[in-house]
Scaffold this motif. Structure first.
Motif, PDB file in Angstrom:
ATOM      1  N   LEU A 114       0.838  -1.195   0.000  1.00  0.00           N
ATOM      2  CA  LEU A 114       0.000   0.000   0.000  1.00  0.00           C
ATOM      3  C   LEU A 114       0.873   1.245   0.000  1.00  0.00           C
ATOM      4  O   LEU A 114       1.921   1.283   0.647  1.00  0.00           O
ATOM      5  N   ASP A 115       0.427   2.258  -0.717  1.00  0.00           N
ATOM      6  CA  ASP A 115       1.070   3.572  -0.728  1.00  0.00           C
ATOM      7  C   ASP A 115      -0.043   4.577  -0.449  1.00  0.00           C
ATOM      8  O   ASP A 115      -0.925   4.794  -1.279  1.00  0.00           O
ATOM      9  N   GLY A 116      -0.029   5.138   0.762  1.00  0.00           N
ATOM     10  CA  GLY A 116      -1.135   6.021   1.119  1.00  0.00           C
ATOM     11  C   GLY A 116      -0.747   7.043   2.172  1.00  0.00           C
ATOM     12  O   GLY A 116       0.437   7.292   2.432  1.00  0.00           O
ATOM     13  N   TYR A 117      -1.775   7.637   2.798  1.00  0.00           N
ATOM     14  CA  TYR A 117      -1.583   8.761   3.718  1.00  0.00           C
ATOM     15  C   TYR A 117      -2.220   8.448   5.072  1.00  0.00           C
ATOM     16  O   TYR A 117      -3.341   7.941   5.133  1.00  0.00           O
ATOM     17  N   ILE A 118      -1.497   8.769   6.131  1.00  0.00           N
ATOM     18  CA  ILE A 118      -2.032   8.613   7.475  1.00  0.00           C
ATOM     19  C   ILE A 118      -3.211   9.584   7.632  1.00  0.00           C
ATOM     20  O   ILE A 118      -3.068  10.783   7.404  1.00  0.00           O
ATOM     21  N   CYS A 119      -4.383   9.059   7.997  1.00  0.00           N
ATOM     22  CA  CYS A 119      -5.558   9.945   8.076  1.00  0.00           C
ATOM     23  C   CYS A 119      -6.127  10.017   9.501  1.00  0.00           C
ATOM     24  O   CYS A 119      -7.205  10.588   9.712  1.00  0.00           O
ATOM     25  N   LYS A 120      -5.412   9.448  10.461  1.00  0.00           N
ATOM     26  CA  LYS A 120      -5.837   9.492  11.860  1.00  0.00           C
ATOM     27  C   LYS A 120      -4.574   9.386  12.709  1.00  0.00           C
ATOM     28  O   LYS A 120      -3.622   8.699  12.326  1.00  0.00           O
ATOM     29  N   GLU A 121      -4.537  10.058  13.842  1.00  0.00           N
ATOM     30  CA  GLU A 121      -3.350   9.986  14.696  1.00  0.00           C
ATOM     31  C   GLU A 121      -3.061   8.533  15.069  1.00  0.00           C
ATOM     32  O   GLU A 121      -3.963   7.809  15.499  1.00  0.00           O
ATOM     33  N   PRO A 122      -1.810   8.076  14.882  1.00  0.00           N
ATOM     34  CA  PRO A 122      -1.474   6.697  15.264  1.00  0.00           C
ATOM     35  C   PRO A 122      -1.724   6.458  16.754  1.00  0.00           C
ATOM     36  O   PRO A 122      -1.582   7.359  17.583  1.00  0.00           O
ATOM     37  N   ARG A 157       9.948  -2.210  16.530  1.00  0.00           N
ATOM     38  CA  ARG A 157      10.592  -0.966  16.070  1.00  0.00           C
ATOM     39  C   ARG A 157       9.706  -0.214  15.086  1.00  0.00           C
ATOM     40  O   ARG A 157       9.686   1.022  15.085  1.00  0.00           O
ATOM     41  N   ASN A 158       8.992  -0.954  14.236  1.00  0.00           N
ATOM     42  CA  ASN A 158       8.085  -0.281  13.294  1.00  0.00           C
ATOM     43  C   ASN A 158       6.990   0.479  14.031  1.00  0.00           C
ATOM     44  O   ASN A 158       6.565   1.556  13.605  1.00  0.00           O
ATOM     45  N   ALA A 159       6.513  -0.095  15.138  1.00  0.00           N
ATOM     46  CA  ALA A 159       5.465   0.573  15.920  1.00  0.00           C
ATOM     47  C   ALA A 159       5.987   1.888  16.504  1.00  0.00           C
ATOM     48  O   ALA A 159       5.313   2.929  16.462  1.00  0.00           O
ATOM     49  N   ARG A 160       7.204   1.844  17.050  1.00  0.00           N
ATOM     50  CA  ARG A 160       7.786   3.060  17.636  1.00  0.00           C
ATOM     51  C   ARG A 160       8.015   4.121  16.556  1.00  0.00           C
ATOM     52  O   ARG A 160       7.752   5.306  16.752  1.00  0.00           O
ATOM     53  N   PHE A 161       8.501   3.677  15.396  1.00  0.00           N
ATOM     54  CA  PHE A 161       8.732   4.571  14.258  1.00  0.00           C
ATOM     55  C   PHE A 161       7.413   5.217  13.807  1.00  0.00           C
ATOM     56  O   PHE A 161       7.317   6.437  13.631  1.00  0.00           O
ATOM     57  N   ALA A 162       6.370   4.384  13.652  1.00  0.00           N
ATOM     58  CA  ALA A 162       5.090   4.886  13.141  1.00  0.00           C
ATOM     59  C   ALA A 162       4.363   5.764  14.150  1.00  0.00           C
ATOM     60  O   ALA A 162       3.528   6.594  13.765  1.00  0.00           O
ATOM     61  N   SER A 163       4.671   5.612  15.430  1.00  0.00           N
ATOM     62  CA  SER A 163       3.963   6.391  16.458  1.00  0.00           C
ATOM     63  C   SER A 163       4.210   7.889  16.306  1.00  0.00           C
ATOM     64  O   SER A 163       3.441   8.707  16.809  1.00  0.00           O
ATOM     65  N   ASN A 164       5.297   8.259  15.600  1.00  0.00           N
ATOM     66  CA  ASN A 164       5.618   9.675  15.403  1.00  0.00           C
ATOM     67  C   ASN A 164       5.015  10.258  14.123  1.00  0.00           C
ATOM     68  O   ASN A 164       5.189  11.437  13.845  1.00  0.00           O
ATOM     69  N   PHE A 165       4.330   9.422  13.326  1.00  0.00           N
ATOM     70  CA  PHE A 165       3.723   9.927  12.092  1.00  0.00           C
ATOM     71  C   PHE A 165       2.591  10.893  12.426  1.00  0.00           C
ATOM     72  O   PHE A 165       1.838  10.683  13.377  1.00  0.00           O
ATOM     73  N   SER A 166       2.462  11.923  11.617  1.00  0.00           N
ATOM     74  CA  SER A 166       1.350  12.866  11.781  1.00  0.00           C
ATOM     75  C   SER A 166       0.331  12.651  10.670  1.00  0.00           C
ATOM     76  O   SER A 166       0.618  12.025   9.645  1.00  0.00           O
ATOM     77  N   VAL A 167      -0.862  13.175  10.872  1.00  0.00           N
ATOM     78  CA  VAL A 167      -1.905  13.072   9.853  1.00  0.00           C
ATOM     79  C   VAL A 167      -1.425  13.752   8.571  1.00  0.00           C
ATOM     80  O   VAL A 167      -0.880  14.862   8.613  1.00  0.00           O
ATOM     81  N   GLY A 168      -1.582  13.086   7.448  1.00  0.00           N
ATOM     82  CA  GLY A 168      -1.114  13.604   6.173  1.00  0.00           C
ATOM     83  C   GLY A 168       0.216  13.034   5.729  1.00  0.00           C
ATOM     84  O   GLY A 168       0.627  13.235   4.578  1.00  0.00           O
ATOM     85  N   THR A 169       0.911  12.328   6.634  1.00  0.00           N
ATOM     86  CA  THR A 169       2.177  11.693   6.275  1.00  0.00           C
ATOM     87  C   THR A 169       1.942  10.618   5.223  1.00  0.00           C
ATOM     88  O   THR A 169       1.045   9.789   5.349  1.00  0.00           O
ATOM     89  N   ARG A 170       2.759  10.627   4.175  1.00  0.00           N
ATOM     90  CA  ARG A 170       2.654   9.592   3.141  1.00  0.00           C
ATOM     91  C   ARG A 170       3.659   8.480   3.439  1.00  0.00           C
ATOM     92  O   ARG A 170       4.818   8.754   3.755  1.00  0.00           O
ATOM     93  N   CYS A 171       3.203   7.234   3.362  1.00  0.00           N
ATOM     94  CA  CYS A 171       4.115   6.120   3.615  1.00  0.00           C
ATOM     95  C   CYS A 171       3.751   4.924   2.752  1.00  0.00           C
ATOM     96  O   CYS A 171       2.624   4.803   2.261  1.00  0.00           O
ATOM     97  N   GLU A 172       4.737   4.061   2.567  1.00  0.00           N
ATOM     98  CA  GLU A 172       4.554   2.793   1.876  1.00  0.00           C
ATOM     99  C   GLU A 172       4.565   1.673   2.910  1.00  0.00           C
ATOM    100  O   GLU A 172       5.359   1.712   3.854  1.00  0.00           O
TER     101      GLU A 172
END
Length: 209
Positions: A114-122, A157-172
């Motif tokens: 998937l290639d998309g955008y975070i649309c809710k606070e992790p 580690r992925n969970a800790r990394f993703a916890s800092n994503f903000s709404v609108g962040t694009r990720c694969e």
């Protein structure tokens, strides 16, 4: 442009058909049906994943239970209105189906990109045993201005990394589709068993725009 959008949501699952086809809806005279596929995990467990199949792709009047298939498509969502609330319903939209002799016991039986955008606070948390988990909701664009909203779960580690994503962040995201049973409370005295679907993330990367 359309091909590029389709590339941002790719699924391949292999497994055994375990249900009959059930009518879902019709668009411009084309009927779509739901069928369940049992997809094995590397462990002894498995995931039962719902497929949405066009009547133009397969003869939906036939009984295919017990047959193994390889399906390529997309993970789709839509909101179903029930009990004065919207419920997110997820399924694999089949673009191609191929019957296979057997299902190999490997991670390749269940793959998603998937290639998309975070649309809710992790939502980041730890289990009682200390395992780190982060829940994400990813908006994946579809042609004609539509989007699919895909729940994803990250570990360690992925969970800790993703916890800092903000709404609108694009990720694969790369991973697999998993099913999970839970109890839905209907009233103070009543609860029913339901199944949730989500992407278990094995790898994720930020996309610089």
């Amino acid at each position: 442009m359309t091909d590029k959008v389709i590339e941002n949501n790719q699924v391949v699952v292999m497994g055994e058909i375990v249900s009959d086809f059930v009518f879902s809806h019709e668009i411009f005279g084309e009927g779509f049906y739901m069928v369940d596929v049992n997809v094995p995990r590397l462990s002894d467990s498995s995931d039962v994943i719902p497929l949405m199949v066009s009547e133009r792709l397969l003869d939906v009047q036939e009984d295919y239970k017990g047959l193994n298939v390889m399906v390529q498509g997309q993970f789709r969502s839509y909101n179903r209105h029930e009990e004065r609330k919207n419920r997110l319903v997820l399924s694999v939209f089949a673009r191609e189906i191929e019957f296979v002799d057997e299902t190999p016991e490997s991670s390749k039986t269940n793959q998603i990109y998937l290639d998309g955008y975070i649309c809710k606070e992790p939502i980041y948390r730890k289990t009682p045993l200390g395992r780190e988990i982060a829940d994400l909701l990813l908006a994946v664009n579809r042609p004609y201005g539509k989007s699919d909203y895909i729940p994803c779960i990250c570990w360690g580690r992925n969970a800790r990394f993703a916890s800092n994503f903000s709404v609108g962040t694009r990720c694969e995201i790369w991973g697999r589709i998993q099913s999970r049973e839970y109890m839905k409370r209907i009233s103070d005295d009543d609860a029913e068993k339901r199944v949730a679907y989500e992407v278990s993330v094995s790898k994720l990367e930020l996309v610089e725009e």
